[in-house]
Design a protein around this motif. Structure first.
Motif, PDB file in Angstrom:
ATOM      1  N   ALA A  57       0.876  -1.186   0.091  1.00 28.38           N
ATOM      2  CA  ALA A  57      -0.055  -0.014  -0.114  1.00 28.38           C
ATOM      3  C   ALA A  57       0.856   1.197  -0.013  1.00 28.38           C
ATOM      4  CB  ALA A  57      -0.922  -0.032   1.235  1.00 28.38           C
ATOM      5  N   TRP A  58       1.700   1.162   0.756  1.00 27.06           N
ATOM      6  CA  TRP A  58       2.943   2.370   0.654  1.00 27.06           C
ATOM      7  C   TRP A  58       3.567   2.403  -0.558  1.00 27.06           C
ATOM      8  CZ3 TRP A  58       7.719   3.697   0.001  1.00 27.06           C
ATOM      9  CH2 TRP A  58       8.119   5.031   0.533  1.00 27.06           C
ATOM     10  N   VAL A  59       3.999   1.379  -0.951  1.00 26.99           N
ATOM     11  CA  VAL A  59       4.665   1.699  -2.443  1.00 26.99           C
ATOM     12  C   VAL A  59       3.768   2.135  -3.727  1.00 26.99           C
ATOM     13  CG1 VAL A  59       5.855   0.319  -4.345  1.00 26.99           C
ATOM     14  CG2 VAL A  59       6.322  -0.094  -2.027  1.00 26.99           C
ATOM     15  N   LEU A  60       2.460   1.463  -3.619  1.00 31.98           N
ATOM     16  CA  LEU A  60       1.532   2.186  -4.675  1.00 31.98           C
ATOM     17  C   LEU A  60       1.117   3.463  -4.314  1.00 31.98           C
ATOM     18  CD1 LEU A  60      -0.874  -0.961  -4.523  1.00 31.98           C
ATOM     19  CD2 LEU A  60       0.507  -0.167  -6.135  1.00 31.98           C
ATOM     20  N   SER A  61       1.318   3.946  -3.236  1.00 35.06           N
ATOM     21  CA  SER A  61       0.597   5.386  -2.883  1.00 35.06           C
ATOM     22  C   SER A  61       1.935   6.503  -2.933  1.00 35.06           C
ATOM     23  CB  SER A  61       0.251   5.511  -1.306  1.00 35.06           C
ATOM     24  OG  SER A  61      -0.786   4.767  -1.051  1.00 35.06           O
ATOM     25  N   ASN A  62       3.410   5.786  -2.857  1.00 35.13           N
ATOM     26  CA  ASN A  62       4.399   6.642  -3.132  1.00 35.13           C
ATOM     27  C   ASN A  62       5.315   6.222  -4.140  1.00 35.13           C
ATOM     28  OD1 ASN A  62       4.527   8.675  -0.610  1.00 35.13           O
ATOM     29  ND2 ASN A  62       3.792   6.416   0.131  1.00 35.13           N
ATOM     30  N   PRO A  63       4.885   6.445  -5.681  1.00 36.53           N
ATOM     31  CA  PRO A  63       5.851   5.842  -6.735  1.00 36.53           C
ATOM     32  C   PRO A  63       6.950   6.716  -6.703  1.00 36.53           C
ATOM     33  CG  PRO A  63       4.077   7.146  -7.504  1.00 36.53           C
ATOM     34  CD  PRO A  63       3.520   6.981  -5.945  1.00 36.53           C
ATOM     35  N   ASN A 152       6.291  20.163  -2.857  1.00 34.18           N
ATOM     36  CA  ASN A 152       5.116  19.887  -2.165  1.00 34.18           C
ATOM     37  C   ASN A 152       4.596  18.578  -2.877  1.00 34.18           C
ATOM     38  OD1 ASN A 152       2.886  20.112  -0.315  1.00 34.18           O
ATOM     39  ND2 ASN A 152       1.790  21.385  -1.674  1.00 34.18           N
ATOM     40  N   LYS A 153       5.412  17.483  -2.834  1.00 34.35           N
ATOM     41  CA  LYS A 153       4.853  16.376  -3.139  1.00 34.35           C
ATOM     42  C   LYS A 153       3.739  15.413  -2.292  1.00 34.35           C
ATOM     43  CE  LYS A 153       6.797  11.871  -5.326  1.00 34.35           C
ATOM     44  NZ  LYS A 153       8.124  11.129  -5.531  1.00 34.35           N
ATOM     45  N   GLU A 154       2.703  14.953  -3.187  1.00 35.15           N
ATOM     46  CA  GLU A 154       1.688  14.283  -2.570  1.00 35.15           C
ATOM     47  C   GLU A 154       1.736  12.736  -2.879  1.00 35.15           C
ATOM     48  OE1 GLU A 154      -1.895  17.438  -2.173  1.00 35.15           O
ATOM     49  OE2 GLU A 154      -1.711  16.271  -3.871  1.00 35.15           O
ATOM     50  N   VAL A 155       0.827  12.029  -2.081  1.00 28.77           N
ATOM     51  CA  VAL A 155       0.631  10.495  -2.549  1.00 28.77           C
ATOM     52  C   VAL A 155      -0.232  10.406  -3.454  1.00 28.77           C
ATOM     53  CG1 VAL A 155       1.052   9.821  -0.194  1.00 28.77           C
ATOM     54  CG2 VAL A 155      -1.317  10.536  -0.914  1.00 28.77           C
ATOM     55  N   ALA A 156       0.001   9.216  -4.230  1.00 26.94           N
ATOM     56  CA  ALA A 156      -1.130   8.948  -5.315  1.00 26.94           C
ATOM     57  C   ALA A 156      -2.231   8.343  -5.142  1.00 26.94           C
ATOM     58  CB  ALA A 156      -0.462   7.987  -6.312  1.00 26.94           C
ATOM     59  N   THR A 157      -3.451   8.763  -5.461  1.00 25.23           N
ATOM     60  CA  THR A 157      -4.544   8.490  -4.848  1.00 25.23           C
ATOM     61  C   THR A 157      -5.628   7.722  -5.678  1.00 25.23           C
ATOM     62  OG1 THR A 157      -5.702  10.358  -5.177  1.00 25.23           O
ATOM     63  CG2 THR A 157      -4.556  10.253  -3.329  1.00 25.23           C
ATOM     64  N   GLY A 158      -5.010   7.451  -6.869  1.00 22.14           N
ATOM     65  CA  GLY A 158      -5.601   6.445  -7.811  1.00 22.14           C
ATOM     66  C   GLY A 158      -6.839   7.222  -8.691  1.00 22.14           C
ATOM     67  N   GLY A 159      -6.597   8.587  -8.593  1.00 23.28           N
ATOM     68  CA  GLY A 159      -7.455   9.535  -9.301  1.00 23.28           C
ATOM     69  C   GLY A 159      -8.445  10.543  -8.489  1.00 23.28           C
ATOM     70  N   VAL A 245      -2.835   4.880   4.766  1.00 25.21           N
ATOM     71  CA  VAL A 245      -1.463   5.138   4.088  1.00 25.21           C
ATOM     72  C   VAL A 245      -1.580   6.504   3.074  1.00 25.21           C
ATOM     73  CG1 VAL A 245       0.274   4.413   2.472  1.00 25.21           C
ATOM     74  CG2 VAL A 245      -0.693   2.921   3.897  1.00 25.21           C
ATOM     75  N   ASN A 246      -2.724   6.559   2.148  1.00 24.79           N
ATOM     76  CA  ASN A 246      -2.937   7.803   1.346  1.00 24.79           C
ATOM     77  C   ASN A 246      -4.210   8.399   1.568  1.00 24.79           C
ATOM     78  OD1 ASN A 246      -4.837   6.157   0.123  1.00 24.79           O
ATOM     79  ND2 ASN A 246      -3.745   5.736  -1.670  1.00 24.79           N
ATOM     80  N   GLY A 247      -5.046   8.045   2.601  1.00 26.05           N
ATOM     81  CA  GLY A 247      -6.316   8.912   2.947  1.00 26.05           C
ATOM     82  C   GLY A 247      -7.271   8.718   1.921  1.00 26.05           C
ATOM     83  N   THR A 248      -7.351   7.417   1.123  1.00 32.99           N
ATOM     84  CA  THR A 248      -8.046   7.146   0.085  1.00 32.99           C
ATOM     85  C   THR A 248      -8.528   6.026  -0.021  1.00 32.99           C
ATOM     86  OG1 THR A 248      -7.215   9.045  -1.487  1.00 32.99           O
ATOM     87  CG2 THR A 248      -8.920   7.362  -2.377  1.00 32.99           C
ATOM     88  N   SER A 249      -9.818   5.621   0.302  1.00 33.67           N
ATOM     89  CA  SER A 249     -10.362   4.221  -0.087  1.00 33.67           C
ATOM     90  C   SER A 249     -10.780   3.858  -1.379  1.00 33.67           C
ATOM     91  CB  SER A 249     -11.492   3.960   1.081  1.00 33.67           C
ATOM     92  OG  SER A 249     -12.750   4.605   0.648  1.00 33.67           O
ATOM     93  N   LEU A 250     -10.998   2.632  -1.740  1.00 27.66           N
ATOM     94  CA  LEU A 250     -11.393   2.315  -3.135  1.00 27.66           C
ATOM     95  C   LEU A 250     -12.527   2.794  -3.343  1.00 27.66           C
ATOM     96  CD1 LEU A 250      -9.785  -1.286  -3.874  1.00 27.66           C
ATOM     97  CD2 LEU A 250      -8.845   1.191  -4.301  1.00 27.66           C
TER      98      LEU A 250
END
Length: 363
Positions: A57-63, A152-159, A245-250
């Protein structure tokens, strides 16, 4: 007589009860140690299993994203200006480039890059497509999503957040005077475009390459490419961990709505059958939902994720040009301009297009 009675007398019930075995304190301690050892092993493996999913989950959120190494002028001789603009929800400021058309134009292409990449997305390569769009007299916007930002880099949230950032780029195009806006998306950038398309009426058309839509099926599909984990409870654990991890649920990603939406604007889907990140059936399903007569799809046998242009450059540009021409966004003479095609392909991989490429145009 008395001796006979004694012989015939039944033993007292207490005499029938067996004396329970005596367990020594040492045996009790050994039993407790064994139970504790077994439980510790079980909990250790459970911890490792959950920790592995937390790492995923961390790797997916922080490419990991490379730094921008060039610019439109250095790469293709295109004049440009650095731009900053707010995301549509004012959550952050975005950085990018605005490349004005050589002749005044009211049409703009906004590039939406994929996961793990920045605005240059070198493996496509994005500069070549931006140059081609520029030659068709489009203004071009190239920008970085928050997970690819220099500051100010952010996590990836899948859109979820990225769709608001893309809407900000669309608003920038409008502010620059554009009346026709085409979003050209790749991978997660294509899935993000579809999410943004649910919230805006300012899009004229979309070109979506290797569409990746974050949902349980594609999430597990990608995990399987790296690790042989059971679908259950892996998905349940990840769905629990991602919001942490990234504040976003599916559930916050409108994938179910996207998968059944008939968009009001035309969409051209491009996908390869050898895509190991986004199954091509997703593109086929999305394309089948569209009733706009100008929508269509091109599913290429043997093509790989985001490599359709590299593997079939000449046919790729022709298909895109035909789509834009059908919307009166490209002149017929430009579409059929062989020198223009040859010039753009001079620095691209050789055209490997063949009869194996399957044209699956549909509404």
């Amino acid at each position: 007589m008395s001796s006979t009675l004694q012989k015939n007398a039944k033993p007292h019930s207490s005499e029938l009860e067996e004396t329970p075995p005596v367990v020594s304190p040492r045996q009790i301690r050994i039993k407790h140690v064994v139970v504790a050892f077994v439980l510790s092993i079980v909990f250790f493996f459970l911890f490792c299993f959950v920790a592995l999913h937390a790492y995923i989950a961390w790797v997916l959120s922080n490419p990991t994203v490379a730094s921008v190494y060039s610019n439109p002028m250095q790469a293709k001789g295109m004049a440009y200006e650095d731009v900053t603009f707010p995301a549509a929800d004012d959550s952050r400021m975005m950085q990018g480039w605005y490349i004005p058309a050589e002749q005044k134009s009211s049409k703009t292409i906004v590039f939406s890059h994929g996961y793990g990449a920045n605005r240059e997305e070198t493996w496509i390569p994005m500069y070549d497509l931006a140059h081609y769009a520029h030659k068709l007299n489009f203004n071009v916007i190239m920008f970085d999503y928050g997970f690819a930002a220099k500051t100010n880099k952010e996590v990836a949230t899948g859109g979820k957040k990225e769709s608001q950032q893309l809407l900000g780029a669309i608003q920038l195009a409008k502010q620059k005077g554009s009346q026709e806006i085409v979003v050209w998306g790749f991978s997660m950038g294509a899935g993000t475009a579809l999410q943004a398309g649910l919230k805006t009426k300012d899009v004229t058309a979309m070109i979506l390459d290797s569409t990746f839509l974050l949902e349980p099926d594609t999430l597990y599909y990608n995990i399987q490419q790296q690790l042989d984990l059971p679908r259950h409870p892996s998905l349940e654990i990840l769905e629990f961990l991602l919001p942490i991890v990234n504040g976003t649920s599916l559930n916050q990603i409108p994938y179910q709505q996207v998968k059944k939406e008939d968009y009001p604007f035309p969409i051209f889907f491009i996908h390869g059958t050898n895509d190991d990140k986004a199954p091509y059936q997703i593109a086929e399903q999305l394309a089948a939902n569209q009733t706009n007569p100008d929508s269509g799809s091109w599913v290429i046998q043997g093509a790989h994720h985001e490599l359709e242009f590299r593997e079939h450059p000449r046919e790729y540009l022709r298909k895109v040009s035909d789509f834009l021409s059908s919307l009166n966004l490209a002149e017929e003479e430009d579409v059929n301009n062989e020198p223009l095609l040859n010039d753009e392909l001079s620095n691209s991989p050789s055209d490997t297009s063949s009869s194996t490429a399957k044209d699956a145009n549909s509404k």
